[in-house]
Design a protein around this motif. Sequence first.
Motif, short mmCIF file in Angstrom:
data_model
loop_
_atom_site.label_atom_id
_atom_site.label_comp_id
_atom_site.label_asym_id
_atom_site.label_seq_id
_atom_site.Cartn_x
_atom_site.Cartn_y
_atom_site.Cartn_z
N LEU A 1 10.03 5.82 5.14
CA LEU A 1 10.86 7.02 4.96
C LEU A 1 11.67 6.94 3.67
N ASP A 2 12.17 5.73 3.36
CA ASP A 2 12.94 5.54 2.13
C ASP A 2 12.08 5.79 0.89
N HIS A 3 10.77 5.60 1.02
CA HIS A 3 9.85 5.83 -0.10
C HIS A 3 9.18 7.21 -0.01
N ASP A 4 9.80 8.10 0.73
CA ASP A 4 9.35 9.50 0.83
C ASP A 4 7.94 9.64 1.39
N VAL A 5 7.56 8.72 2.26
CA VAL A 5 6.29 8.86 2.98
C VAL A 5 6.51 9.83 4.14
N MET B 1 0.83 -1.21 0.00
CA MET B 1 0.00 0.00 0.00
C MET B 1 0.86 1.26 0.00
N MET B 2 2.11 1.14 -0.45
CA MET B 2 3.03 2.27 -0.41
C MET B 2 2.52 3.45 -1.23
N ASP B 3 1.85 3.18 -2.36
CA ASP B 3 1.31 4.28 -3.18
C ASP B 3 0.31 5.12 -2.39
N ILE B 4 -0.55 4.44 -1.62
CA ILE B 4 -1.55 5.14 -0.80
C ILE B 4 -0.85 5.99 0.25
#
Length: 229
Positions: free
Chosen positions: A200-204, A172-175
């Motif tokens: 954090l690595d995926h800029d969330v 659900m990283m896109d969400i």
Amino acid sequence: GDPGAFGDPTDFVEWLDGCSKKEAVEILLGKDNIPQYHKPPPEAIEERLIEVIEERDEITEPYLVDYLEVRRKIPIEVANKYCKEVLFQFSTSKAVKHFGIGLPNDKGGFVIRNHWFQGSTKPAGISTVHFVNSTEVYLFEGWADFLSYIILKGEPEHTTICLNSLVFIPMMMDILQGSDAVHSFLDSDAAADRMMEEMLDHDVNVIDHRDEFNPHKDYNEFLIANYDI
């Protein structure tokens, strides 16, 4: 490693928890909150299949009420707002029926818990337990932590998700990336630490709220230590 590079969910769990393939299968089947040294011997997937026979809107079975109110310090009226009482069986022992507390997930399945068992029916998935038209999200690992938050702080201000298993975060990283803020109430442990790093690595824009229940592992342990029904 990069969990996105793995083609098999168990590969990801092995990376996440540093465990064996058999242990990864157990985790995917809903055993992720049991400490590794307390896990039962690995069994075949077929022996873990759970079938829900009946679901009831109110939890009335005395030992389930006792489990919630005495062991978990969660008043039954709070649990009844979000959970159901389910009658279930294992596919390998259909002669024996069991009662459990069931939290519906977004795919039509259940996470089921009682005083001796924790698992999931298929299909497994996250549970959107509280929806608000909001650009921010609250993340809890499980239903007991979410209910504990409500008891101590009231209804969340934002859409709230019970993950039911940490393995769903990468899916659900896109969400999460699309949310203005992700308020994380994940457990204080190494597996959750790795998931925080992954977000954090995926800029969330993830905000860590674990200081709210320190020095305890999660919100339910904090509730048990500080709250009496």
